[in-house]
Scaffold this active site. Sequence first.
Site, mmCIF file in Angstrom:
data_model
loop_
_atom_site.group_PDB
_atom_site.id
_atom_site.type_symbol
_atom_site.label_atom_id
_atom_site.label_comp_id
_atom_site.label_asym_id
_atom_site.label_seq_id
_atom_site.Cartn_x
_atom_site.Cartn_y
_atom_site.Cartn_z
ATOM 1 N N HIS A 322 46.807 38.588 40.197
ATOM 2 C CA HIS A 322 45.987 39.273 41.200
ATOM 3 C C HIS A 322 45.549 40.607 40.630
ATOM 4 O O HIS A 322 46.307 41.244 39.904
ATOM 5 C CB HIS A 322 46.803 39.492 42.482
ATOM 6 C CG HIS A 322 45.967 39.758 43.668
ATOM 7 N ND1 HIS A 322 45.489 41.010 43.965
ATOM 8 C CD2 HIS A 322 45.476 38.919 44.626
ATOM 9 C CE1 HIS A 322 44.760 40.936 45.059
ATOM 10 N NE2 HIS A 322 44.727 39.674 45.480
ATOM 11 N N ASP A 379 47.219 32.054 47.484
ATOM 12 C CA ASP A 379 46.688 30.699 47.341
ATOM 13 C C ASP A 379 47.678 29.717 46.727
ATOM 14 O O ASP A 379 47.443 28.518 46.744
ATOM 15 C CB ASP A 379 45.415 30.725 46.491
ATOM 16 C CG ASP A 379 44.259 31.341 47.249
ATOM 17 O OD1 ASP A 379 44.224 31.157 48.474
ATOM 18 O OD2 ASP A 379 43.428 32.006 46.625
HETATM 19 N N1 CMC Z 1 46.897 32.155 34.312
HETATM 20 C C1 CMC Z 1 47.010 32.530 33.017
HETATM 21 N N2 CMC Z 1 46.728 33.766 32.573
HETATM 22 C C2 CMC Z 1 46.311 34.661 33.467
HETATM 23 C C3 CMC Z 1 46.166 34.341 34.848
HETATM 24 C C4 CMC Z 1 46.488 33.027 35.253
HETATM 25 N N3 CMC Z 1 46.378 32.680 36.537
HETATM 26 N N4 CMC Z 1 45.708 35.422 35.523
HETATM 27 C C5 CMC Z 1 45.575 36.392 34.610
HETATM 28 N N5 CMC Z 1 45.934 35.942 33.377
HETATM 29 C C6 CMC Z 1 45.975 36.733 32.134
HETATM 30 C C7 CMC Z 1 44.570 36.945 31.569
HETATM 31 O O1 CMC Z 1 44.213 35.926 30.672
HETATM 32 C C8 CMC Z 1 44.710 38.291 30.915
HETATM 33 O O2 CMC Z 1 45.403 38.100 29.696
HETATM 34 P P1 CMC Z 1 45.096 39.061 28.413
HETATM 35 O O3 CMC Z 1 45.508 40.436 28.853
HETATM 36 O O4 CMC Z 1 45.909 38.481 27.314
HETATM 37 O O5 CMC Z 1 43.611 38.939 28.185
HETATM 38 C C9 CMC Z 1 45.659 39.052 31.846
HETATM 39 O O6 CMC Z 1 46.458 38.042 32.477
HETATM 40 C C10 CMC Z 1 44.936 39.889 32.915
HETATM 41 O O7 CMC Z 1 44.065 39.019 33.648
HETATM 42 P P2 CMC Z 1 42.615 39.377 34.143
HETATM 43 O O8 CMC Z 1 41.807 38.136 34.272
HETATM 44 O O9 CMC Z 1 42.058 40.478 33.306
HETATM 45 O O10 CMC Z 1 42.944 39.955 35.576
HETATM 46 P P3 CMC Z 1 41.900 40.205 36.733
HETATM 47 O O11 CMC Z 1 42.503 41.264 37.588
HETATM 48 O O12 CMC Z 1 40.541 40.432 36.200
HETATM 49 O O13 CMC Z 1 41.874 38.800 37.527
HETATM 50 C C11 CMC Z 1 42.510 37.019 38.931
HETATM 51 C C12 CMC Z 1 42.643 38.524 38.634
HETATM 52 C C13 CMC Z 1 43.102 36.741 40.309
HETATM 53 C C14 CMC Z 1 41.011 36.634 38.979
HETATM 54 C C15 CMC Z 1 43.243 36.221 37.831
HETATM 55 O O14 CMC Z 1 44.615 36.558 37.835
HETATM 56 C C16 CMC Z 1 43.057 34.709 37.973
HETATM 57 O O15 CMC Z 1 42.073 34.159 37.490
HETATM 58 N N6 CMC Z 1 44.009 34.009 38.689
HETATM 59 C C17 CMC Z 1 43.834 32.608 38.969
HETATM 60 C C18 CMC Z 1 42.852 32.420 40.125
HETATM 61 C C19 CMC Z 1 43.482 32.782 41.453
HETATM 62 O O16 CMC Z 1 44.603 32.414 41.751
HETATM 63 N N7 CMC Z 1 42.705 33.498 42.291
HETATM 64 C C20 CMC Z 1 43.122 33.858 43.647
HETATM 65 C C21 CMC Z 1 43.342 35.341 43.805
HETATM 66 S S1 CMC Z 1 44.235 35.739 45.319
HETATM 67 C C22 CMC Z 1 43.200 35.264 46.590
HETATM 68 C C23 CMC Z 1 42.033 36.159 46.724
HETATM 69 O O17 CMC Z 1 42.193 37.301 47.136
HETATM 70 O O18 CMC Z 1 40.927 35.711 46.428
#
Ligand code: CMC
Length: 444
Positions: A322, A379
């Site tokens: 998140h 989720d």
């Molecule tokens: N699985 C594997 N790796 C992950 C995941 C995951 N679910 N989430 C983040 N990472 C890794 C990402 O690859 C990155 O690694 P590195 O630093 O080596 O590049 C690091 O963790 C930071 O991730 P980010 O994508 O830069 O983080 P963000 O804040 O931009 O994204 C997120 C947040 C929720 C989009 C992301 O964690 C994700 O895609 N999660 C899966 C989708 C999900 O469950 N979404 C629902 C969010 S909660 C409901 C809502 O409010 O919508």
Amino acid sequence: MAEPGIEEKRKGAAPSAGAAQKSATLQYDGKSYSLPIVEGTESERALDITRLRQDTGLITLDSGYGNTGACRSSICFIDGEQGILRYRGYPIEQLAEKSSFLEVAWLLLYGELPTPERLTGFTREITRHTMLHEDFRRFFDFMPKSAHPMPVSAAAVAALSTFYKEADTEDRVFRAIVRLLAKMPTIAAYAYKHSIGQPPMYPRNDLDYCSNFLYMMFATPCEPYYVDPVVARVLDLLLILHADHEQNCSTSTVRLVGSSQSSLYATIASGISALWGPLHGGANQKVIEMLERIALEEGSAEVFLRKAKDKDDTTRLMGFGHRVYKSYDPRAAILKKSCKEVIERVGASSKLLEIAMRLEEIALEDDYFVKRKLYPNVDFYSGVIYQAIGIPVNMFTVMFTLGRLPGWIAHWLEMRKDPDTRIGRPRQVYTGHRERAYVPLDQR
Ligand code: CMC
């Protein structure tokens, strides 16, 4: 740029709220600029850069707005490090246990818990407006049966602005809020019924908000449908947990679209579109698809997690991670607890829940997830419950829409009343070509 309280940090003391600096200094191009520091009620501090471009010619660059406060808001507070979520100051755990969705909706919209009379009146108004205009029913006939119910719902909500007047007076604003909250479940259920080729069921005003929605989803003209009160209560809980989450992608979209003074219905439709994406509300559908895939193909949670960690593989552990929570999402904790109860109550298979719990267990001990502070989000378990209570997978994100609706409207109301509101219009750092001369077609 001097960080607030940096001197105290250097000396090893945590900066106290009272001792906080009131401004920070930016040194740029031989000059010094003082930037005020704004402090919220929970001691969150922000640099006020309102005059930055005017004074220095600089803008800020903040991809994904991870460091940008776009507004002041008193609706929702999240402490992502501590796993705290409060609506208008009330902890989510207390609201989840003791409140109802319509009570929470009132709280978010108007700032205080409703009196019993207000809640009764509000509930009555919503119950009286659940029907869709008969002409509106034809709207669904023009949608392909194979369409996902999210874009159908977004289009239907936008189309409400063709049936109802602009919310341009306080009375019309209230009517529009009531209509949205009342008709959204009907729109969602009609979209679903259309997709499976069944006739829509008219709402029943003798049922409560969630029971009526379940009735419209699952009843048919051929047979009676009994709404299990336990299932209706679980649905109410899910809606409460999704009701607001400060400046997330869809809420920010609502604020941005609303800032142009677009119609409330069209503004909410834009929020629905933003929510649909798999990185936001669409994740609940992706979680269940992921769990089913693991059950069918991958064999074990370990194999799947290896893929999710592999930088050359686009697989992500859906329902994990998140932008704000760097600890356990409190909503996921509440849902994990209800999962078992619901599955036992409705006698559903616990296979997917077992896979989810195994995934969580190994991810929380895995260096990759620990280092990045990736925990289950709301989720991760919501889909397991939706599935157990019979909600079809392609309706999961629509359920999120039903829950988030009061939050979106509350932010729209707040923005409308905020004297600092200006049309949302970010800047950019241009990286394209510099000026060049047009080349006629026959010379290329
Ligand atoms: N699985 C594997 N790796 C992950 C995941 C995951 N679910 N989430 C983040 N990472 C890794 C990402 O690859 C990155 O690694 P590195 O630093 O080596 O590049 C690091 O963790 C930071 O991730 P980010 O994508 O830069 O983080 P963000 O804040 O931009 O994204 C997120 C947040 C929720 C989009 C992301 O964690 C994700 O895609 N999660 C899966 C989708 C999900 O469950 N979404 C629902 C969010 S909660 C409901 C809502 O409010 O919508």
